[in-house]
Motif scaffolding. Sequence first.
Motif, mmCIF file in Angstrom:
data_model
loop_
_atom_site.group_PDB
_atom_site.id
_atom_site.type_symbol
_atom_site.label_atom_id
_atom_site.label_comp_id
_atom_site.label_asym_id
_atom_site.label_seq_id
_atom_site.Cartn_x
_atom_site.Cartn_y
_atom_site.Cartn_z
ATOM 1 N N LEU A 22 0.811 -1.363 -0.193
ATOM 2 C CA LEU A 22 -0.010 0.184 -0.073
ATOM 3 C C LEU A 22 0.621 1.149 -0.095
ATOM 4 C CD1 LEU A 22 -2.451 -0.990 2.786
ATOM 5 C CD2 LEU A 22 -2.737 -1.556 0.148
ATOM 6 N N ALA A 23 2.263 1.195 0.185
ATOM 7 C CA ALA A 23 2.995 2.228 0.403
ATOM 8 C C ALA A 23 3.190 3.065 -1.044
ATOM 9 C CB ALA A 23 4.199 1.756 0.786
ATOM 10 N N CYS A 24 3.177 4.136 -0.916
ATOM 11 C CA CYS A 24 3.385 5.081 -2.051
ATOM 12 C C CYS A 24 5.045 5.384 -2.542
ATOM 13 C CB CYS A 24 2.665 6.597 -1.881
ATOM 14 S SG CYS A 24 1.095 6.486 -1.680
ATOM 15 N N ALA A 25 5.813 5.054 -1.485
ATOM 16 C CA ALA A 25 7.379 5.403 -1.619
ATOM 17 C C ALA A 25 7.937 3.979 -2.034
ATOM 18 C CB ALA A 25 7.786 5.952 -0.348
ATOM 19 N N ASP A 26 9.124 4.264 -2.537
ATOM 20 C CA ASP A 26 9.842 2.919 -2.927
ATOM 21 C C ASP A 26 10.366 2.302 -1.594
ATOM 22 O OD1 ASP A 26 11.845 1.104 -4.163
ATOM 23 O OD2 ASP A 26 13.357 2.600 -4.238
ATOM 24 N N THR A 27 10.096 1.014 -1.621
ATOM 25 C CA THR A 27 10.193 -0.016 -0.491
ATOM 26 C C THR A 27 11.290 -1.096 -0.813
ATOM 27 O OG1 THR A 27 8.645 -1.293 -1.102
ATOM 28 C CG2 THR A 27 7.751 0.407 0.378
ATOM 29 N N SER A 28 12.011 -0.699 -1.717
ATOM 30 C CA SER A 28 12.821 -2.093 -2.353
ATOM 31 C C SER A 28 14.097 -2.260 -1.250
ATOM 32 C CB SER A 28 13.401 -1.821 -3.601
ATOM 33 O OG SER A 28 14.175 -0.434 -3.586
ATOM 34 N N ARG A 29 14.648 -1.061 -0.614
ATOM 35 C CA ARG A 29 15.618 -1.230 0.260
ATOM 36 C C ARG A 29 15.074 -1.974 1.270
ATOM 37 N NH1 ARG A 29 19.482 4.178 -0.363
ATOM 38 N NH2 ARG A 29 20.203 3.817 -2.387
ATOM 39 N N TYR A 30 13.958 -1.420 1.901
ATOM 40 C CA TYR A 30 13.328 -1.894 2.948
ATOM 41 C C TYR A 30 12.943 -3.421 2.891
ATOM 42 C CZ TYR A 30 10.479 -2.531 7.273
ATOM 43 O OH TYR A 30 9.949 -2.934 8.483
ATOM 44 N N GLU A 31 12.578 -3.869 1.857
ATOM 45 C CA GLU A 31 12.228 -5.161 1.900
ATOM 46 C C GLU A 31 13.540 -5.974 1.762
ATOM 47 O OE1 GLU A 31 10.136 -5.886 -1.896
ATOM 48 O OE2 GLU A 31 8.686 -4.293 -1.545
ATOM 49 N N LEU A 32 14.601 -5.588 1.522
ATOM 50 C CA LEU A 32 15.952 -6.410 1.568
ATOM 51 C C LEU A 32 16.022 -6.484 3.113
ATOM 52 C CD1 LEU A 32 18.307 -7.734 0.178
ATOM 53 C CD2 LEU A 32 19.448 -5.257 0.311
ATOM 54 N N MET A 33 15.716 -5.368 3.875
ATOM 55 C CA MET A 33 16.098 -5.287 5.346
ATOM 56 C C MET A 33 15.235 -6.548 6.038
ATOM 57 S SD MET A 33 15.736 -2.325 8.093
ATOM 58 C CE MET A 33 16.606 -1.247 6.936
ATOM 59 N N VAL A 34 14.012 -6.609 5.474
ATOM 60 C CA VAL A 34 13.009 -7.585 5.857
ATOM 61 C C VAL A 34 13.437 -9.086 5.655
ATOM 62 C CG1 VAL A 34 10.516 -8.241 5.789
ATOM 63 C CG2 VAL A 34 11.043 -6.045 5.645
ATOM 64 N N TYR A 35 14.042 -8.954 4.291
ATOM 65 C CA TYR A 35 14.377 -10.256 3.813
ATOM 66 C C TYR A 35 15.791 -10.740 4.749
ATOM 67 C CZ TYR A 35 17.311 -13.633 1.319
ATOM 68 O OH TYR A 35 18.201 -14.848 0.863
ATOM 69 N N VAL A 36 16.513 -10.026 5.165
ATOM 70 C CA VAL A 36 17.505 -10.212 6.011
ATOM 71 C C VAL A 36 17.116 -10.599 7.395
ATOM 72 C CG1 VAL A 36 19.659 -9.291 7.282
ATOM 73 C CG2 VAL A 36 19.521 -8.736 4.714
ATOM 74 N N THR A 37 16.193 -9.862 8.220
ATOM 75 C CA THR A 37 15.573 -10.361 9.062
ATOM 76 C C THR A 37 14.898 -11.605 9.039
ATOM 77 O OG1 THR A 37 15.147 -8.008 9.610
ATOM 78 C CG2 THR A 37 14.127 -9.325 11.129
ATOM 79 N N GLY A 38 14.104 -11.796 8.029
ATOM 80 C CA GLY A 38 13.760 -13.084 7.912
ATOM 81 C C GLY A 38 14.816 -14.358 8.100
ATOM 82 N N VAL A 39 15.869 -14.232 7.364
ATOM 83 C CA VAL A 39 16.652 -15.174 7.285
ATOM 84 C C VAL A 39 17.246 -15.403 8.711
ATOM 85 C CG1 VAL A 39 18.930 -15.834 6.275
ATOM 86 C CG2 VAL A 39 17.308 -14.945 4.717
ATOM 87 N N THR A 40 17.363 -14.407 9.386
ATOM 88 C CA THR A 40 18.196 -14.237 10.790
ATOM 89 C C THR A 40 17.080 -14.938 11.547
ATOM 90 O OG1 THR A 40 19.231 -12.428 10.281
ATOM 91 C CG2 THR A 40 18.850 -13.103 12.481
ATOM 92 N N PHE A 41 15.918 -14.661 11.751
ATOM 93 C CA PHE A 41 14.724 -15.118 12.625
ATOM 94 C C PHE A 41 14.110 -16.368 12.139
ATOM 95 C CE2 PHE A 41 15.144 -11.333 14.833
ATOM 96 C CZ PHE A 41 14.841 -11.169 15.939
ATOM 97 N N LEU A 42 14.486 -16.879 10.778
ATOM 98 C CA LEU A 42 13.772 -17.986 10.497
ATOM 99 C C LEU A 42 14.577 -19.023 9.882
ATOM 100 C CD1 LEU A 42 10.646 -16.276 8.532
ATOM 101 C CD2 LEU A 42 10.634 -17.592 10.584
#
Length: 309
Positions: free
Chosen positions: A186-206
């Motif tokens: 739903l975000a109007c801004a570019d979220t690609s960098r943050y999606e990479l951060m979410v991916y790294v967190t997902g790998v770390t916690f999952l």
Amino acid sequence: MEHWNSTLGSGFILMGILNDSASPEMICATITVLYMLALTSNGLLLLAITMDAQLHVPMYLLLRQLSLMDLLFMSVVTPKAFMDFLLRENTISFGGCALQMFLALTLGGAEDLLLVFMAYDRYVAICHPLNYMVLMRPRVCWLMVATSWVLSSLSALGHTLYTMHFPFCMSQISHLLCEIPPLLKLACADTSRYELMVYVTGVTFLLLPLSAIVSSYTLILLTVLHMPSNEGRQKALVTCSSHLTVVGMFYGAATFMYVLPSSLHSPKQDNIISVFYTIVTPALNPLIYSLRNKEVMGALRRVLGKCIL
């Protein structure tokens, strides 16, 4: 595209699995039954472990934390979805959405880490029984619990604040609860960098915890296969397989949501997947881990007997 005014006074509309189904009444009834089952089983388990001194050992202290997390995790999601369906009211405030996201991320992350410590506990108990009370002494056990809660809450706080700072173009969330992936759509801004951060967190916690769990159970199975007793070997194999099945459901569903790229996601799939780690596994955990255990059932009978008398 104009930004949607995402202030504290504005709200989102949660269009979850109950609103995107051909038979919402049946799904609602199923979810209600699972929630009541989880409330009852986890509540009884918490009561038995807290009240019975014989269960005040590391394994059951970790199980008590798992039951607490499961109870809270389901309660963050299920009552809201149920009441929305009954009242035909699907709105959630901006602050309520942020709070729900923070709690869900905290409880989900804490359970991720706790399951690793529980697998380690089983590894020490089966592969190094003589050193169990040294390696799993109370201070170590409570350190594991504190680590699970602190790391997950810090990660959840950071992700909640960062996710909710984006400007949003739309208010309708096609999901069961407020989570990072559907909100970023739903975000109007570019979220690609943050999606990479979410991916790294997902790998770390999952993925890293899942690798540790698989390694622990692999070592356990190798030890079990050398047991002289066929009955003991079969019992251990059944227990390990049931544990791994529930772990696989939880980590598999969460990995799909937080590690796979957004191009592979669809609202309908995400809704179904989220049900597994927010509702199904919390309902199954006490049945798989504890309520088939003779010690737990004996403690439960003693505690309930005292209450009745």
